[in-house]
Design an enzyme around this catalytic site. Structure first.
Site, mmCIF file in Angstrom:
data_model
loop_
_atom_site.group_PDB
_atom_site.id
_atom_site.type_symbol
_atom_site.label_atom_id
_atom_site.label_comp_id
_atom_site.label_asym_id
_atom_site.label_seq_id
_atom_site.Cartn_x
_atom_site.Cartn_y
_atom_site.Cartn_z
ATOM 1 N N SER A 1 86.089 56.994 -73.676
ATOM 2 C CA SER A 1 85.176 57.646 -72.728
ATOM 3 C C SER A 1 85.573 57.286 -71.295
ATOM 4 O O SER A 1 85.390 58.067 -70.374
ATOM 5 C CB SER A 1 83.735 57.206 -72.985
ATOM 6 O OG SER A 1 83.399 57.431 -74.340
ATOM 7 N N HIS B 1 85.488 59.433 -81.499
ATOM 8 C CA HIS B 1 84.122 59.440 -82.050
ATOM 9 C C HIS B 1 84.008 60.464 -83.191
ATOM 10 O O HIS B 1 83.418 60.197 -84.242
ATOM 11 C CB HIS B 1 83.100 59.821 -80.976
ATOM 12 C CG HIS B 1 82.980 58.844 -79.843
ATOM 13 N ND1 HIS B 1 83.315 59.166 -78.558
ATOM 14 C CD2 HIS B 1 82.537 57.557 -79.817
ATOM 15 C CE1 HIS B 1 83.089 58.115 -77.767
ATOM 16 N NE2 HIS B 1 82.617 57.132 -78.503
ATOM 17 N N TYR C 1 79.371 60.273 -74.717
ATOM 18 C CA TYR C 1 80.522 60.883 -74.030
ATOM 19 C C TYR C 1 81.666 61.051 -75.025
ATOM 20 O O TYR C 1 82.760 60.512 -74.864
ATOM 21 C CB TYR C 1 80.950 60.090 -72.784
ATOM 22 C CG TYR C 1 81.471 61.022 -71.724
ATOM 23 C CD1 TYR C 1 80.618 61.924 -71.086
ATOM 24 C CD2 TYR C 1 82.823 61.071 -71.411
ATOM 25 C CE1 TYR C 1 81.100 62.822 -70.145
ATOM 26 C CE2 TYR C 1 83.308 61.962 -70.480
ATOM 27 C CZ TYR C 1 82.439 62.837 -69.857
ATOM 28 O OH TYR C 1 82.922 63.731 -68.931
ATOM 29 N N LYS D 1 90.368 50.948 -82.384
ATOM 30 C CA LYS D 1 90.591 50.884 -80.925
ATOM 31 C C LYS D 1 89.966 49.613 -80.341
ATOM 32 O O LYS D 1 90.522 48.977 -79.469
ATOM 33 C CB LYS D 1 89.972 52.129 -80.289
ATOM 34 C CG LYS D 1 89.592 52.047 -78.843
ATOM 35 C CD LYS D 1 90.749 52.385 -77.963
ATOM 36 C CE LYS D 1 90.510 52.043 -76.511
ATOM 37 N NZ LYS D 1 89.161 52.246 -76.010
ATOM 38 N N GLY E 1 85.805 51.964 -84.959
ATOM 39 C CA GLY E 1 87.178 52.317 -84.586
ATOM 40 C C GLY E 1 88.041 51.091 -84.350
ATOM 41 O O GLY E 1 87.604 50.131 -83.712
HETATM 42 P P1 PAJ Z 1 81.813 53.530 -77.961
HETATM 43 O O1 PAJ Z 1 82.790 53.013 -76.962
HETATM 44 O O2 PAJ Z 1 81.089 54.808 -77.673
HETATM 45 O O3 PAJ Z 1 82.587 53.686 -79.322
HETATM 46 C C1 PAJ Z 1 81.905 54.065 -80.492
HETATM 47 C C2 PAJ Z 1 82.854 53.895 -81.666
HETATM 48 O O4 PAJ Z 1 83.984 54.757 -81.508
HETATM 49 C C3 PAJ Z 1 83.406 52.466 -81.794
HETATM 50 O O5 PAJ Z 1 83.446 52.056 -83.145
HETATM 51 C C4 PAJ Z 1 84.803 52.611 -81.221
HETATM 52 O O6 PAJ Z 1 85.720 51.654 -81.707
HETATM 53 C C5 PAJ Z 1 85.155 54.009 -81.699
HETATM 54 N N1 PAJ Z 1 86.270 54.556 -80.903
HETATM 55 C C6 PAJ Z 1 86.351 54.616 -79.559
HETATM 56 N N2 PAJ Z 1 87.540 55.145 -79.193
HETATM 57 C C7 PAJ Z 1 88.219 55.411 -80.334
HETATM 58 C C8 PAJ Z 1 89.504 55.966 -80.625
HETATM 59 N N3 PAJ Z 1 90.335 56.337 -79.668
HETATM 60 N N4 PAJ Z 1 89.864 56.095 -81.930
HETATM 61 C C9 PAJ Z 1 89.011 55.701 -82.919
HETATM 62 N N5 PAJ Z 1 87.785 55.186 -82.705
HETATM 63 C C10 PAJ Z 1 87.397 55.031 -81.441
HETATM 64 O O7 PAJ Z 1 81.996 50.787 -79.120
HETATM 65 C C11 PAJ Z 1 80.921 51.132 -78.641
HETATM 66 O O8 PAJ Z 1 80.662 52.432 -78.221
HETATM 67 C C12 PAJ Z 1 79.731 50.184 -78.482
HETATM 68 O O9 PAJ Z 1 80.213 48.885 -78.240
HETATM 69 C C13 PAJ Z 1 78.765 50.171 -79.690
HETATM 70 C C14 PAJ Z 1 79.458 49.690 -80.973
HETATM 71 C C15 PAJ Z 1 78.161 51.574 -79.883
HETATM 72 C C16 PAJ Z 1 77.594 49.190 -79.396
HETATM 73 O O10 PAJ Z 1 76.909 49.548 -78.242
#
Ligand code: PAJ
Length: 281
Positions: free
Chosen positions: A186, A37, A32, A149, A147
């Site tokens: 997401s 991402h 998503y 975040k 991230g």
């Molecule tokens: P997810 O929430 O899909 O996030 C994937 C990556 O994107 C993570 O490293 C998260 O910190 C980063 N991310 C999310 N939002 C962000 C933003 N606003 N700015 C910068 N980076 C951002 O985090 C996960 O998935 C899961 O826990 C995972 C590590 C994939 C393990 O299942």
């Protein structure tokens, strides 16, 4: 971009890239996609690495009461967004690849998983560490992009990579925000228009705290109270926690000094939002 669903296929594709002497950059995700991402994918491409993105909604990091079933999924949209970023491999394992019948092994990172989000989501980081350990063994990347975040996730995965001798460097990418400051997530898609409007208060509270520190405030207790007051006065949000911790150890601090992480989780209706800022005091 190749979409790969099986581990043997993934290993074969990666071996071909390695024979060409290419470095592998890895972005684990649950899909998503949003601009956060995409920023991680761009960092890998900028470093001229082969960019491998995994898309797997990992059941072991959700508690039974959490949003696993309704977690937003849109494979068509995600794959076209990844393709536009010139991602080389989109890896989409199935539950059977990751947790086949008879699965027994989990990775448990101690102490830094106990505070902040870990206090309210007791098995969450065990699920995160386990799936990321497995993905690292499947991809063997030179660099993994995470991230800021999810600051506690970064700290947990840094500890895991160090303690278990993974041959991967972690690069942390700054939080990407909406124009009004709300951290991209997401889960923002769950917010009603009114909740979305009010959600900006989470970032506003962090900025106010940072300004307070700049003006000389050194009491964590007073800062936390101020942030809580702002959130409850300016929104219908319910604070789950607000914390001032050492940015490296995640230990709570009472008198602010050094590198401090301000972190919070707030419920906007049923949606749990997290955000953080690091401040050098
Ligand atoms: P997810 O929430 O899909 O996030 C994937 C990556 O994107 C993570 O490293 C998260 O910190 C980063 N991310 C999310 N939002 C962000 C933003 N606003 N700015 C910068 N980076 C951002 O985090 C996960 O998935 C899961 O826990 C995972 C590590 C994939 C393990 O299942």
């Amino acid at each position: 971009m190749r979409i790969i669903k099986s581990v043997p296929q993934l290993r074969k594709a990666l071996a071909a890239f390695r024979r060409q002497g290419r470095r592998i950059g890895f972005v684990p995700t649950m899909g998503y996609f949003h601009a956060g991402h995409l920023q991680l994918m761009r960092q890998a491409k900028k470093a001229h690495e082969v960019c491998v993105v995994s898309l797997y909604v990992n059941p072991t990091q959700f508690a039974p009461t959490e949003d696993l079933a309704k977690y937003p999924r849109d494979f068509k949209r995600d794959s076209s967004m990844a393709r536009k970023e010139n991602v080389d491999i989109l890896f989409m394992p199935t539950d059977n690849d990751i947790y086949p019948k008879g699965y027994l092994t989990y990775v448990d990172v101690k102490s830094i998983t106990e505070g902040l989000c870990g206090h309210f989501r007791p098995r969450h980081f065990r699920g995160v560490a386990t799936v990321v350990a497995k993905l690292l063994n499947m991809v063997s990347p030179d660099v993994m992009y995470l991230g800021q975040k999810d600051a506690q996730q970064v700290a947990v995965l840094k500890a895991m990579v160090r303690d278990l001798n993974f041959a991967t460097t972690i690069k942390v990418v700054a939080t990407v925000r909406e124009p009004d400051g709300l951290a991209m997530s997401s889960r923002n898609s769950y917010l009603s228009p009114q909740e979305r409007h009010e959600a900006v208060v989470v970032y506003k509270a962090l900025i106010m705290a940072k300004q307070g520190i700049k003006q000389g405030e050194r009491s964590a207790k007073r800062l936390i109270a101020l942030m809580e007051k702002m959130i409850t006065q300016q929104s219908s949000g319910k604070v789950q926690y607000i914390a001032c911790v050492n940015a490296n150890t995640l230990e709570p601090v009472t008198k602010l000094s050094g590198e401090v992480l301000l972190a919070l989780a707030v419920y906007m209706g049923k949606t749990r939002l997290i955000d953080n800022l690091t401040v050098r005091v």
